[in-house]
Design an enzyme around this catalytic site. Structure first.
Site, mmCIF file in Angstrom:
data_model
loop_
_atom_site.group_PDB
_atom_site.id
_atom_site.type_symbol
_atom_site.label_atom_id
_atom_site.label_comp_id
_atom_site.label_asym_id
_atom_site.label_seq_id
_atom_site.Cartn_x
_atom_site.Cartn_y
_atom_site.Cartn_z
ATOM 1 N N ASP A 26 0.811 -1.216 0.000
ATOM 2 C CA ASP A 26 0.000 0.000 0.000
ATOM 3 C C ASP A 26 0.847 1.269 0.000
ATOM 4 O O ASP A 26 2.004 1.269 0.405
ATOM 5 C CB ASP A 26 -0.963 0.008 1.191
ATOM 6 C CG ASP A 26 -0.259 -0.183 2.536
ATOM 7 O OD1 ASP A 26 0.770 -0.892 2.586
ATOM 8 O OD2 ASP A 26 -0.735 0.367 3.545
ATOM 9 N N GLU A 33 -0.640 -1.997 5.188
ATOM 10 C CA GLU A 33 0.255 -1.953 6.359
ATOM 11 C C GLU A 33 0.149 -0.623 7.089
ATOM 12 O O GLU A 33 0.395 -0.547 8.295
ATOM 13 C CB GLU A 33 1.709 -2.187 5.917
ATOM 14 C CG GLU A 33 2.703 -2.308 7.058
ATOM 15 C CD GLU A 33 3.220 -0.964 7.562
ATOM 16 O OE1 GLU A 33 3.551 -0.872 8.758
ATOM 17 O OE2 GLU A 33 3.280 -0.010 6.767
#
Length: 394
Positions: A84, A142
């Site tokens: 991400d 994350e």
């Protein structure tokens, strides 16, 4: 694995470095925020599919798992990379800069994904040499609690796994270095929100008010005593108030002030005591001045605590592949990482790959609008994954 095999692994890694850089640049150009990594996950899935020899699945909507089952029975090793990006507007002028307004890979996750794709590509062609199983975990989200790792664990990706490793490209660490930490490595990143409610009024008539700013300022100051006077000096604890909001103009005392911040620690027992201690301080100060308060505390990721034996193998890999000068036995830091969710299911180790380079002007910190990595570090990460795999699966 003997010396020749090790050399072959390194040569294989070097042979695909250009491809790994291309993957990283594509991902950098097309960043997606946490829990929104649909195109990223599809790209990863299709790239893995092109390698052949892998069993692919989608544990969650925006994550990918690939299983490489060796020709002989053995242990199961999981390797994790996060995918991400962050809500940051990129200020770099690269040809491959972000095409998504307000979204940027400013933490190195694009490189993590590219390195693990590289390792998967090479290992998928070495199936006959592998004892056991390698499980490649491409994780979403994350950056935002509760984090994608917890969701993937709940989806069963760690079932049957014997050990897990992961890495982080690290800009404070110079290119060519690999950082290894034994035991506690990264902290639990908890968050809190406080509202102090007083009674607003004219700034020239403070006696008619309950000054929320003056009271909230005392709260901030006294919260620091939790670290300096309520915690054993040998324990690690950080408490930071990072936002303080109140008021609208110069001659009005506001009725309320809002604050938020973070608490970082390694010790689960110490961590559990912090919210009650904080509330005692907040309650005492606000009541003493006739104010009221609201307090919310949110536990974030668990601390990353590296397993001694898995970490020893990572250290040994650094020494054998890159030499003594590449090894940096680092101190822990108070950053947070949800890699810790995987460590709840199997012994694991997280390590750093140096990605900063002053000579190239690569000096900006993580989460900065001009953050980047030395792309030469990607080859180091791939070599670490490959060589560690064969050291673990013996």
């Amino acid at each position: 694995m003997g010396t020749n095999a090790t050399i072959n692994l390194n040569q294989l890694a070097e042979s695909i470095t250009g491809q790994v850089i291309e993957w990283r640049r594509y991902l950098h150009s097309n960043p997606e925020l946490s829990f929104q990594e649909e195109k990223t996950a599809q790209f990863v899935y299709e790239t893995l599919e092109s390698f052949g020899g892998l069993e692919l699945s989608r544990p969650t909507k925006t994550s990918v798992m690939a299983r490489l089952i060796g020709s002989q029975p053995g242990k199961v090793l999981a390797i994790r990379a996060d995918m991400d990006a962050l809500p940051i507007t990129e200020e770099n002028d690269f040809d491959f800069a972000s095409k998504s307004p307000g979204v940027m890979h400013a933490c190195g996750h694009d490189g993590h994904t590219a390195m693990l794709l590289g390792a998967a590509k090479i290992l998928s062609g070495l199936k006959e040499n592998i004892k056991g199983e390698v499980r490649f975990l491409f994780q979403h989200a994350e950056e935002i609690a509760p984090g994608g790792a917890e969701e993937m664990v709940e989806a069963g990706v760690m079932n049957g796994v014997d050990l897990v490793i992961g890495t982080h490209l690290w800009s404070p660490l110079p290119f060519g270095k690999v950082g290894v930490v034994y035991g506690p490595m990264m902290a639990s990143p908890d968050a809190f929100w406080i509202t102090v409610r007083g009674r607003g009024g004219h700034a020239a008539l403070p006696q008619q008010t309950i000054d929320s700013i003056a009271i909230a300022a005392q709260v901030v100051t006294n919260l620091q005593h939790i670290v300096s006077r309520n915690t054993d000096p040998l324990d690690n604890l950080v408490l930071s108030v990072t936002q303080f909001t109140g008021g609208t103009t110069h001659n009005v005392i506001p009725g309320s002030v809002e604050m938020c911040g973070t608490v970082r620690s390694f010790d689960p027992k110490l961590r559990e005591t912090v919210p009650a201690t904080m509330e005692r301080v907040i309650k005492g100060i606000t009541e003493a001045h006739g104010a009221t308060y609201e307090f919310k505390y949110e536990f974030g990721y668990r601390p990353v605590i590296n397993d001694a034996e898995v970490t020893r193998v990572i250290e040994e890999t650094v020494r054998e592949v890159f030499g003594e000068q590449a090894l940096d036995l680092m101190r822990p830091n108070m950053g947070g990482e949800d890699f810790s969710a995987f460590q709840q299911k199997a012994p694991g180790a997280f390590f750093y790959v140096g990605a900063g380079n002053e000579e190239k002007g690569i000096t900006y910190p993580h989460h900065h609008a001009r953050f980047t990595i030395d792309e030469d570090a990607l080859e180091i990460g791939v070599k670490m994954f490959l060589n560690a795999t064969f050291k673990f699966l013996v």
